[in-house]
Design a protein around this motif. Structure first.
Motif, mmCIF file in Angstrom:
data_model
loop_
_atom_site.group_PDB
_atom_site.id
_atom_site.type_symbol
_atom_site.label_atom_id
_atom_site.label_comp_id
_atom_site.label_asym_id
_atom_site.label_seq_id
_atom_site.Cartn_x
_atom_site.Cartn_y
_atom_site.Cartn_z
ATOM 1 N N ASN A 661 -95.553 -0.257 14.785
ATOM 2 C CA ASN A 661 -95.211 -1.675 14.820
ATOM 3 C C ASN A 661 -96.294 -2.555 14.212
ATOM 4 O O ASN A 661 -96.480 -3.701 14.613
ATOM 5 C CB ASN A 661 -94.938 -2.161 16.252
ATOM 6 C CG ASN A 661 -93.894 -1.321 16.901
ATOM 7 O OD1 ASN A 661 -92.949 -0.880 16.239
ATOM 8 N ND2 ASN A 661 -94.061 -1.064 18.187
ATOM 9 N N GLY A 662 -97.043 -2.023 13.319
ATOM 10 C CA GLY A 662 -98.071 -2.837 12.678
ATOM 11 C C GLY A 662 -98.244 -2.369 11.260
ATOM 12 O O GLY A 662 -97.484 -1.542 10.759
ATOM 13 N N ILE A 663 -99.256 -2.948 10.647
ATOM 14 C CA ILE A 663 -99.500 -2.577 9.261
ATOM 15 C C ILE A 663 -100.824 -1.850 9.202
ATOM 16 O O ILE A 663 -101.823 -2.306 9.773
ATOM 17 C CB ILE A 663 -99.561 -3.839 8.375
ATOM 18 C CG1 ILE A 663 -98.166 -4.458 8.316
ATOM 19 C CG2 ILE A 663 -100.061 -3.504 6.974
ATOM 20 C CD1 ILE A 663 -98.140 -5.792 7.659
ATOM 21 N N MET A 664 -100.821 -0.704 8.562
ATOM 22 C CA MET A 664 -102.061 0.034 8.452
ATOM 23 C C MET A 664 -102.432 0.151 6.981
ATOM 24 O O MET A 664 -101.684 0.707 6.186
ATOM 25 C CB MET A 664 -101.907 1.412 9.073
ATOM 26 C CG MET A 664 -103.203 2.218 9.016
ATOM 27 S SD MET A 664 -103.117 3.649 10.093
ATOM 28 C CE MET A 664 -102.042 4.696 9.138
ATOM 29 N N PRO A 665 -103.559 -0.416 6.622
ATOM 30 C CA PRO A 665 -104.004 -0.273 5.240
ATOM 31 C C PRO A 665 -104.394 1.179 4.963
ATOM 32 O O PRO A 665 -104.828 1.886 5.855
ATOM 33 C CB PRO A 665 -105.228 -1.186 5.140
ATOM 34 C CG PRO A 665 -105.683 -1.385 6.544
ATOM 35 C CD PRO A 665 -104.485 -1.201 7.433
ATOM 36 N N LEU A 666 -104.206 1.568 3.724
ATOM 37 C CA LEU A 666 -104.553 2.937 3.344
ATOM 38 C C LEU A 666 -105.736 2.923 2.385
ATOM 39 O O LEU A 666 -105.943 1.975 1.625
ATOM 40 C CB LEU A 666 -103.357 3.626 2.669
ATOM 41 C CG LEU A 666 -102.148 3.901 3.560
ATOM 42 C CD1 LEU A 666 -101.074 4.609 2.743
ATOM 43 C CD2 LEU A 666 -102.531 4.735 4.762
ATOM 44 N N LEU A 667 -106.481 3.990 2.469
ATOM 45 C CA LEU A 667 -107.669 4.110 1.652
ATOM 46 C C LEU A 667 -107.688 5.536 1.127
ATOM 47 O O LEU A 667 -107.534 6.469 1.910
ATOM 48 C CB LEU A 667 -108.874 3.829 2.549
ATOM 49 C CG LEU A 667 -110.266 4.087 2.020
ATOM 50 C CD1 LEU A 667 -110.618 2.968 1.040
ATOM 51 C CD2 LEU A 667 -111.271 4.093 3.147
ATOM 52 N N TRP A 668 -107.784 5.670 -0.177
ATOM 53 C CA TRP A 668 -107.840 7.022 -0.731
ATOM 54 C C TRP A 668 -109.284 7.495 -0.722
ATOM 55 O O TRP A 668 -110.149 6.912 -1.384
ATOM 56 C CB TRP A 668 -107.254 7.048 -2.131
ATOM 57 C CG TRP A 668 -105.780 7.359 -2.111
ATOM 58 C CD1 TRP A 668 -105.210 8.561 -2.396
ATOM 59 C CD2 TRP A 668 -104.719 6.478 -1.759
ATOM 60 N NE1 TRP A 668 -103.844 8.488 -2.234
ATOM 61 C CE2 TRP A 668 -103.518 7.215 -1.848
ATOM 62 C CE3 TRP A 668 -104.640 5.137 -1.362
ATOM 63 C CZ2 TRP A 668 -102.273 6.660 -1.556
ATOM 64 C CZ3 TRP A 668 -103.415 4.588 -1.080
ATOM 65 C CH2 TRP A 668 -102.242 5.356 -1.170
ATOM 66 N N LEU A 669 -109.552 8.491 0.058
ATOM 67 C CA LEU A 669 -110.921 8.932 0.247
ATOM 68 C C LEU A 669 -111.509 9.417 -1.080
ATOM 69 O O LEU A 669 -112.662 9.128 -1.408
ATOM 70 C CB LEU A 669 -110.989 10.045 1.303
ATOM 71 C CG LEU A 669 -112.395 10.444 1.752
ATOM 72 C CD1 LEU A 669 -113.160 9.262 2.309
ATOM 73 C CD2 LEU A 669 -112.341 11.549 2.793
ATOM 74 N N ALA A 670 -110.682 10.107 -1.841
ATOM 75 C CA ALA A 670 -111.183 10.671 -3.097
ATOM 76 C C ALA A 670 -111.702 9.566 -4.011
ATOM 77 O O ALA A 670 -112.824 9.637 -4.516
ATOM 78 C CB ALA A 670 -110.081 11.469 -3.790
ATOM 79 N N SER A 671 -110.888 8.500 -4.189
ATOM 80 C CA SER A 671 -111.333 7.448 -5.099
ATOM 81 C C SER A 671 -112.496 6.670 -4.483
ATOM 82 O O SER A 671 -113.387 6.219 -5.213
ATOM 83 C CB SER A 671 -110.170 6.525 -5.462
ATOM 84 O OG SER A 671 -109.557 6.051 -4.289
ATOM 85 N N ALA A 672 -112.494 6.501 -3.173
ATOM 86 C CA ALA A 672 -113.585 5.781 -2.530
ATOM 87 C C ALA A 672 -114.904 6.508 -2.745
ATOM 88 O O ALA A 672 -115.965 5.890 -2.836
ATOM 89 C CB ALA A 672 -113.311 5.607 -1.042
ATOM 90 N N LEU A 673 -114.830 7.825 -2.806
ATOM 91 C CA LEU A 673 -116.055 8.585 -2.984
ATOM 92 C C LEU A 673 -116.297 8.938 -4.446
ATOM 93 O O LEU A 673 -117.288 9.573 -4.781
ATOM 94 C CB LEU A 673 -116.001 9.882 -2.163
ATOM 95 C CG LEU A 673 -115.902 9.709 -0.644
ATOM 96 C CD1 LEU A 673 -115.739 11.062 0.012
ATOM 97 C CD2 LEU A 673 -117.117 8.999 -0.094
ATOM 98 N N GLY A 674 -115.339 8.549 -5.269
ATOM 99 C CA GLY A 674 -115.495 8.833 -6.681
ATOM 100 C C GLY A 674 -115.299 10.295 -7.025
ATOM 101 O O GLY A 674 -115.982 10.856 -7.875
ATOM 102 N N VAL A 675 -114.353 10.926 -6.317
ATOM 103 C CA VAL A 675 -114.077 12.334 -6.578
ATOM 104 C C VAL A 675 -112.725 12.421 -7.265
ATOM 105 O O VAL A 675 -111.819 11.634 -6.981
ATOM 106 C CB VAL A 675 -114.038 13.133 -5.242
ATOM 107 C CG1 VAL A 675 -113.787 14.606 -5.505
ATOM 108 C CG2 VAL A 675 -115.327 12.934 -4.490
ATOM 109 N N ASP A 676 -112.559 13.374 -8.157
ATOM 110 C CA ASP A 676 -111.278 13.554 -8.834
ATOM 111 C C ASP A 676 -110.234 13.985 -7.819
ATOM 112 O O ASP A 676 -110.398 14.983 -7.118
ATOM 113 C CB ASP A 676 -111.433 14.621 -9.931
ATOM 114 C CG ASP A 676 -110.096 14.921 -10.586
ATOM 115 O OD1 ASP A 676 -109.191 14.059 -10.469
ATOM 116 O OD2 ASP A 676 -109.976 16.006 -11.185
#
Lengths: 757, 159
Positions: A661-676
């Protein structure tokens, strides 16, 4: 008070009745002990027992208000304590004096029984004689301690005759009797004044039975129950109706007998509650609080061993509620509550258990204050605190070394904390919970088994052997069909977990914990999970089959196997074979489910702040892209979730999903860490949910590999903002990632997003 | 178990012939062993046994002896022998804190023995046996080893 009791003549208050029954018996034993002691004056054990008897009588009559009886036993106790400590050695003169005291006590008891008061005779000579004996100056007394030997022989008596009513005391001139058979003369004088019934009535109305005998009876009944279970099994498919009818009768009679024998060991909880009105009164007076104690369900009965065991924990809870729970009258009225606080003790039976509740209408537990305190004491970390539910927070009070009292009063907070209460209750197979509403009050709920001898248990099978699990630890049974198990059980290698209604439940395989050779005849590929509660932590025990629930008789194990702490005992099954009873706590420890308990974890975390070297912690291993492996501390993981790629939505430039019942932002760990990230062709997103700044953020990872708990030595190589460093975990180089800075960056950007239907 | 006392009496020449003691004998591998009859509660056949996981390898399991849970000890393992070849017999010993069962290959007779034929364990007996045997009776053609119950029943986890 003694006079008050006189009004209810003929029907003595219950506590007086009990006191009389008990004292009569004690006195009989005392006579024998004293005589035996004369033959062996150095028998320390006997002396201590005599001392205890007199001490008990003195204590109880002080409480009941029999002051004359108290004054006599008081000097007797003094004398006995000297004998016990070896300062004096028993001789015939002292024995005479002590026997005279026993006689006097007996007279007074008889008087209490007939008139509900201990009469007007004060026994001044007896008191003087006992005092003299205690000073070591009674003729023929050998004083051992040199200090006492030096004391003047004619030391004046310090004990004043105690008389309740001064006007009557004048009329009653103490009879002067100098000889040693004073007791008989006093008795004769009494007999003339107030006729005493020759035979004590109360002491004959009940029978005292040796506890050993009761235990033996209980054992035999246990055997009978087992034999009955066996016969019931044999006659299940029987056509002979006479046999079936007889079996039914046997069944009923056995149950009734079991109940009856169990009752002989039962005592109403009121026996230990009876002292609480006084405790509460004294306590509230000394704290200037107004507290009314209400007792509900006094007649609820419990096994005597359990009654003994819960006495202290219960007293502590009552003191705690008065001291910390109920507020000062000014505060109460300021919060528009009645001045007088109400403390309710309530006991009731519920399905083979007894529930005891200690309810106060006081301030309740402030979760924020508790959290702050726990953090301050280093019991939990800030991170842990932010994730705890109010309920979890409330249970912090049961942690060792916790006390929220702002100042240590002489009432509570003397080092005996709630953790001791909890331990004591758990020792007898019980559990304690707290429910509190800020400003409204707190309820402590204790749940204990009726008896320790026969308990309901779940019978399970693992590797062909049967085991019994006490039902008190059982939360639920989960059966995952083969297909479902594949989806719901993650990281089967090493430390498996199960997704159960959005929570991660650590799994323990019984056959592995017990090092049994599993037959691998799994139940059509389905997984049977017994969800158990161990120390406020749930875990799933994977077993081969769940058989049935049964009443089992707990039998102790021999000392050769006592050291195996995964077993609490054994029981005999319907077929005559023995089955072991699992100790849930022991199994949890053996399966490393509770090894990492809150307190032990906090220790390692606080030490490791600053340098992340060589601390053992649980890590969730994740795969990113083709080959990159990262690890995040399991403590920072809320949940593992899976989302369809289709469910991805956008809030501005921020990818989000709808979650709970809410909004959860998503974060791509790979791009956040600069990994392919590799090719994201998978239609499902593997998401690790992490909470920070009061917001859940979903971290999209490639795959969830495993959970490991190991000592990680971090190499600072490659350490960046969110990467603590790299380590070799399970033989592969793995980056250890701190989620918090990554997530905070996202949450910071995310203000003012809502779901519009 | 009462050997100590028996020996003390044995030193008194006149009482030697009076001092006879009964031993319950049994076989374990090629050993002929005995325990004083008063230490034996009963001898029973092979019982259905429940193994106890995680316990010492010396614990063979637990059995139901008329409602009492009795630990059965693997005496062959204790003597460093291989596993039992046939269903073992239980000699139930009266120990201080409840009965304990010793698993043996075969039960022998109850024999009456004169303390004069008793000797301390010879040096030649191998170390493990020497620890478990308190003494020896010289019988015709064979030796009866007296099992030291304290050692046999109490053992450390390492044993």
């Amino acid at each position: 008070m003694a006079q008050d009791l006189g009004e209810s003549q003929g029907q003595l208050p219950e506590e007086v009745n009990e006191f009389l029954v008990e004292s009569h018996e004690n006195l009989d034993r005392l006579d024998r002990d004293l005589v035996a002691l004369e033959a062996d004056p150095m028998d320390k054990e006997r002396l201590s027992s005599i001392f205890r008897t007199i001490h008990t009588i003195k204590g109880t009559c002080g409480f009941l208000g029999f002051q004359k009886l108290e004054s006599v036993t008081h000097v007797g106790e003094n004398l006995l304590s000297k004998l016990r400590d070896g300062e004096l050695i028993l001789n015939p003169a002292i024995t005479d004096a002590l026997l005279a005291m026993v006689d006097a006590v007996r007279e007074m008891l008889a008087r209490i029984e007939s008139t509900a008061s201990d009469g007007e005779v004060t026994y001044p000579e007896l008191i003087a004689r006992l005092t003299e004996a205690a000073a070591g100056s009674l003729s023929g007394t050998v004083a051992v301690a040199p200090v006492l030997a030096a004391a003047p022989a004619d030391e004046p008596t310090k004990v004043e005759p105690v008389v309740d009513n001064p006007s009557q005391s004048e009329a009653l001139a103490p009879p002067v009797v100098a000889t040693s058979d004073l007791a008989s003369k006093v008795a004769a004088a009494d007999a003339a004044k107030e006729p005493i019934e020759a035979k004590s009535v109360i002491s004959d109305s009940s029978v005292r039975v040796d506890v050993g005998l009761l235990d033996r009876l209980m054992n035999l009944v246990g055997e009978l129950v087992l034999a009955r279970n066996q016969i019931l099994q044999h006659t299940a498919g029987e056509a002979n109706s006479a046999l079936v009818a007889t079996t039914q009768r046997l069944n009923l009679i056995t149950s009734e007998l079991q109940e009856g024998v169990m009752k002989t060991r039962m005592q109403p909880i009121g026996t230990i509650w009876s002292k609480f009105p006084r405790v509460v009164r004294d306590l509230s007076q000394s704290l200037s609080k107004h507290v009314r104690l209400e007792l509900e369900g006094k007649e609820t009965e419990l096994d005597r061993t359990i009654i003994e065991a819960i006495k202290d924990p219960l007293t502590h809870l009552v003191r705690n509620s008065v001291d910390h729970g109920i507020e000062m009258p000014e505060i109460r009225s300021a919060n528009s509550k009645p001045d007088e606080g109400i403390l309710t003790l309530s006991a009731y039976h519920e399905g083979g258990y007894v529930n005891i509740e200690v309810i106060d209408d006081g301030a309740g537990i402030d979760p924020l204050k508790l959290k702050a305190k726990a953090i301050e004491k280093g019991l939990i970390t800030v991170e842990q605190a932010s994730k705890m539910s109010d309920r979890e927070v409330q249970h912090l009070i049961f942690m060792p070394g916790f006390s929220t009292a702002e100042k240590v009063t002489n009432v509570s907070g003397r080092g005996v904390g709630m953790d001791v209460v909890k331990t004591n209750i758990e020792r007898i197979g019980g559990s304690i919970e707290v429910n509190s509403e800020l400003g409204k009050g707190s309820t402590f709920k204790i749940r204990i088994p009726l008896t320790l001898a026969i308990i309901p248990a779940l019978i399970i099978k693992s590797a062909g052997e049967r085991f019994a699990i006490p039902q008190v630890s059982l939360v639920e049974l989960v059966r995952l069909e083969a297909e479902q198990a594949k989806v719901d059980i993650d990281a089967v290698d090493g430390a498996p977990v199960c997704r159960l209604r959005g929570h991660l439940l650590p799994l323990v395989k019984l056959s592995e914990v017990l090092k049994l050779e599993s037959e691998l005849v799994e139940d059509e590929g389905a997984t049977n999970i017994v969800v158990l509660q161990a120390d406020h932590r749930q875990f799933g025990l994977v077993v081969d089959h769940v058989v049935d629930t049964e009443e089992i008789v707990v039998k102790p194990l021999g000392k050769q196997i006592k050291s195996v702490n995964t077993f609490a005992g054994a029981t005999i099954m319907g077929d005559g074979r023995v089955a072991l009873i699992l100790d849930v706590m022991g199994v949890a420890k053996a399966g490393h489910v509770v090894s990492e308990s809150l307190d032990s974890r906090s220790g390692s975390v606080s030490e490791s702040r600053g340098d992340y070297v060589a601390d053992k912690e649980a890590l969730l291993l994740l795969g990113l892209g083709h080959s990159a492996r990262v690890a995040v501390p399991l403590a920072s993981v809320d949940r593992l979730e899976e989302f369809e790629t289709d469910s991805l939505e956008w809030a501005g430039s921020q990818p989000v999903v709808q979650y709970r019942n809410g909004i959860m932002p998503l974060l791509w760990l790979a791009s956040a860490l600069g990994v392919d990230a590799g090719d994201a062709s998978d239609s499902k997103l593997q998401v690790v949910v992490h909470s920070s700044l009061g917001r859940s953020v979903g971290i999209v990872v490639g795959s969830i590999l495993d959970i490991t708990e190991e000592q990680v030595t971090l190499d600072p190589y490659g350490s960046r903002d969110a990467i603590r460093g790299s380590a070799v975990i399970q033989g592969k180089v793995t980056d250890v990632v701190d989620l918090t800075p990554l997530v905070e960056a996202v949450v910071g950007e995310l203000v003012g997003v809502g779901v519009i239907e | 178990m009462n050997i100590g006392n028996a020996l003390a009496v044995g030193e008194n020449e006149h009482e030697v012939s009076l001092k006879v003691q009964q031993y319950c004998t049994f076989f374990l591998g090629d050993l002929y062993l005995g325990v004083a009859v008063e230490d034996v509660q009963e001898v029973i056949r092979q019982q259905e046994m429940t193994p106890v996981p995680l316990s010492s390898p010396l614990v063979k399991g637990i059995v139901n002896l008329r409602g009492q849970i009795v630990t059965a000890l693997d005496l062959r393992h204790r003597f460093g022998m291989s596993a039992y070849e046939k269903p073992p017999m239980n000699i139930v010993i009266r120990a201080d804190d409840g009965p304990v069962s010793l698993l043996v290959d075969e039960i022998g007779d109850v024999v009456e023995l004169d303390q004069s034929s008793y000797e301390a364990t010879p040096e030649t007996v191998d170390k493990l046996s020497a620890e478990l045997v308190t003494g020896v009776f010289k019988l015709q053609g064979k030796l009866l080893l007296v099992l030291g119950l304290d050692k046999a029943i109490q053992f450390s986890e390492a044993a």
